[in-house]
Design a protein around this motif. Sequence first.
Motif, PDB file in Angstrom:
ATOM      1  N   ALA A 139     -10.408   3.791  -4.819  1.00  0.00           N
ATOM      2  CA  ALA A 139     -10.036   3.580  -3.422  1.00  0.00           C
ATOM      3  C   ALA A 139      -9.649   2.132  -3.126  1.00  0.00           C
ATOM      4  O   ALA A 139      -8.962   1.875  -2.134  1.00  0.00           O
ATOM      5  N   LEU A 140     -10.076   1.197  -3.952  1.00  0.00           N
ATOM      6  CA  LEU A 140      -9.842  -0.220  -3.665  1.00  0.00           C
ATOM      7  C   LEU A 140      -8.350  -0.509  -3.482  1.00  0.00           C
ATOM      8  O   LEU A 140      -7.946  -1.194  -2.534  1.00  0.00           O
ATOM      9  N   LYS A 141      -7.523   0.014  -4.375  1.00  0.00           N
ATOM     10  CA  LYS A 141      -6.068  -0.165  -4.277  1.00  0.00           C
ATOM     11  C   LYS A 141      -5.375   1.162  -3.995  1.00  0.00           C
ATOM     12  O   LYS A 141      -4.144   1.243  -4.005  1.00  0.00           O
ATOM     13  N   GLY A 142      -6.153   2.198  -3.721  1.00  0.00           N
ATOM     14  CA  GLY A 142      -5.595   3.512  -3.461  1.00  0.00           C
ATOM     15  C   GLY A 142      -5.543   3.817  -1.981  1.00  0.00           C
ATOM     16  O   GLY A 142      -5.363   2.928  -1.149  1.00  0.00           O
ATOM     17  N   MET A 143      -5.724   5.086  -1.645  1.00  0.00           N
ATOM     18  CA  MET A 143      -5.714   5.503  -0.250  1.00  0.00           C
ATOM     19  C   MET A 143      -7.086   5.225   0.357  1.00  0.00           C
ATOM     20  O   MET A 143      -8.058   5.923   0.068  1.00  0.00           O
ATOM     21  N   ASN A 144      -7.158   4.180   1.162  1.00  0.00           N
ATOM     22  CA  ASN A 144      -8.452   3.732   1.673  1.00  0.00           C
ATOM     23  C   ASN A 144      -8.501   3.724   3.199  1.00  0.00           C
ATOM     24  O   ASN A 144      -9.189   2.909   3.811  1.00  0.00           O
ATOM     25  N   ARG A 145      -7.813   4.647   3.815  1.00  0.00           N
ATOM     26  CA  ARG A 145      -7.742   4.729   5.274  1.00  0.00           C
ATOM     27  C   ARG A 145      -9.120   4.923   5.907  1.00  0.00           C
ATOM     28  O   ARG A 145      -9.394   4.424   7.000  1.00  0.00           O
ATOM     29  N   ASN A 146     -10.006   5.680   5.254  1.00  0.00           N
ATOM     30  CA  ASN A 146     -11.312   6.012   5.823  1.00  0.00           C
ATOM     31  C   ASN A 146     -12.431   5.115   5.307  1.00  0.00           C
ATOM     32  O   ASN A 146     -13.604   5.427   5.515  1.00  0.00           O
ATOM     33  N   HIS A 147     -12.094   4.022   4.677  1.00  0.00           N
ATOM     34  CA  HIS A 147     -13.092   3.254   3.950  1.00  0.00           C
ATOM     35  C   HIS A 147     -13.600   2.035   4.729  1.00  0.00           C
ATOM     36  O   HIS A 147     -13.347   1.881   5.916  1.00  0.00           O
ATOM     37  N   ALA A 148     -14.341   1.172   4.031  1.00  0.00           N
ATOM     38  CA  ALA A 148     -15.141   0.128   4.678  1.00  0.00           C
ATOM     39  C   ALA A 148     -14.295  -1.046   5.157  1.00  0.00           C
ATOM     40  O   ALA A 148     -13.279  -1.397   4.551  1.00  0.00           O
ATOM     41  N   ILE A 149     -14.783  -1.657   6.235  1.00  0.00           N
ATOM     42  CA  ILE A 149     -14.227  -2.943   6.690  1.00  0.00           C
ATOM     43  C   ILE A 149     -15.299  -4.034   6.698  1.00  0.00           C
ATOM     44  O   ILE A 149     -15.002  -5.190   6.966  1.00  0.00           O
ATOM     45  N   PHE A 150     -16.535  -3.655   6.409  1.00  0.00           N
ATOM     46  CA  PHE A 150     -17.636  -4.617   6.310  1.00  0.00           C
ATOM     47  C   PHE A 150     -18.386  -4.386   4.992  1.00  0.00           C
ATOM     48  O   PHE A 150     -18.581  -3.242   4.563  1.00  0.00           O
ATOM     49  N   GLY A 151     -18.830  -5.466   4.375  1.00  0.00           N
ATOM     50  CA  GLY A 151     -19.820  -5.393   3.312  1.00  0.00           C
ATOM     51  C   GLY A 151     -19.377  -4.773   2.006  1.00  0.00           C
ATOM     52  O   GLY A 151     -20.205  -4.562   1.119  1.00  0.00           O
ATOM     53  N   TRP A 152     -18.082  -4.498   1.834  1.00  0.00           N
ATOM     54  CA  TRP A 152     -17.646  -3.866   0.589  1.00  0.00           C
ATOM     55  C   TRP A 152     -17.529  -4.896  -0.527  1.00  0.00           C
ATOM     56  O   TRP A 152     -17.502  -6.103  -0.286  1.00  0.00           O
ATOM     57  N   ALA A 158     -16.558   2.454  -0.399  1.00  0.00           N
ATOM     58  CA  ALA A 158     -16.926   3.697   0.279  1.00  0.00           C
ATOM     59  C   ALA A 158     -17.784   3.409   1.506  1.00  0.00           C
ATOM     60  O   ALA A 158     -18.396   2.342   1.630  1.00  0.00           O
ATOM     61  N   VAL A 159     -17.838   4.382   2.415  1.00  0.00           N
ATOM     62  CA  VAL A 159     -18.695   4.272   3.597  1.00  0.00           C
ATOM     63  C   VAL A 159     -19.782   5.341   3.549  1.00  0.00           C
ATOM     64  O   VAL A 159     -19.638   6.381   2.912  1.00  0.00           O
ATOM     65  N   TYR A 160     -20.866   5.062   4.245  1.00  0.00           N
ATOM     66  CA  TYR A 160     -21.999   5.984   4.322  1.00  0.00           C
ATOM     67  C   TYR A 160     -21.753   6.964   5.473  1.00  0.00           C
ATOM     68  O   TYR A 160     -21.326   6.545   6.558  1.00  0.00           O
ATOM     69  N   PRO A 161     -22.015   8.263   5.301  1.00  0.00           N
ATOM     70  CA  PRO A 161     -21.534   9.252   6.266  1.00  0.00           C
ATOM     71  C   PRO A 161     -22.473   9.652   7.395  1.00  0.00           C
ATOM     72  O   PRO A 161     -22.042  10.298   8.345  1.00  0.00           O
ATOM     73  N   SER A 162     -23.750   9.327   7.332  1.00  0.00           N
ATOM     74  CA  SER A 162     -24.719   9.892   8.275  1.00  0.00           C
ATOM     75  C   SER A 162     -24.540   9.375   9.700  1.00  0.00           C
ATOM     76  O   SER A 162     -24.341   8.178   9.927  1.00  0.00           O
TER      77      SER A 162
END
Length: 340
Positions: A139-152, A158-162
Amino acid sequence: MRPFKFSIAGDPETAITTVSANANAKFLGGGTNLLDLMKEDVTHPSALINITRLKHTAIEKTDNGILIGGMATNSFTANHEKIRKNYPLLSMAILAGASAQIRNMATNGGNLNQRTRCTYFYDVSMPCNKREPGSGCGALKGMNRNHAIFGWSEKCVAVYPSDMAVALSALDAVVHVQGGSTGKRTIPFADFHRLPGNNPEIDNNLKHGELITSIELPENDLADHSYYLKIRERSSYAFALVSVAAAMSLDGTKIKDVRIALGGVAHKPWRAAAAEQLLKGRDATIANFKAAATAELSKAKPLEHNKYKVKLAGDAIVRALTYALNGAGYGIEAGLHSEV
């Protein structure tokens, strides 16, 4: 799905001993995430120990708050009178998650242990350091539309889902666990989940064989001004693009205490410390809410395809604080609001 041994534990000591003795054994509660992972061949435990008969299901008043059982279901917890009255933020967050059928099965302990819904994690043909350390982060250089903007980190975005965990973060919850060699201990919620760093395969600070027995909610005076806002692409059974758990207590027009946690933006529930610090002691105004959101989002590091999350998260903070100020979530029914 690969073959595995199955057993039923009648007491926590048996469950803990059985799992601790086998590095590839796992506890099985509601199974709403674990069984999916097994079907997709993402994880393949050699043994499952069913813990649904354990008696950690009560929700009890304590001297300093409320204790909710690790084996209590999400539905039971969200609809419990003590939770609805004293911690409406938690009820709103749980009821915004998944579907009614899943909430009826999912346990509180299992909710905290669920894994990311990153598509690269679930697709075993793709590289993923969380699933297979050292393989790379697709995901780092792939499709990362739903991924992290903090702390990656370079290892994982990736993001945590709960949803539940975002509210628990804002409420300063404490996780009670029981293990074999470790005995009983408590983990402040801020320290329970981990940022990815160099070891994204490790989601939290539980040791193997440790069982979540309960979650402690400290007393607070936030109930009248609480709100959980979840922004997603469809109105049901969808994970948050961004979510905000917001709560405050007031002294006249001044903000005495404020809690803000974000979901969908990091590898763990993201506590908006910069926003909270700016707001404490100030007037509860839209202008101050906007200033707090700007302060928090100034630290964001978006990826190629998720720059939209910076503005979305900022706007969501302002809106959630406004709803909380107006008491939109008090009484729960008015607070089941999702932006789509």
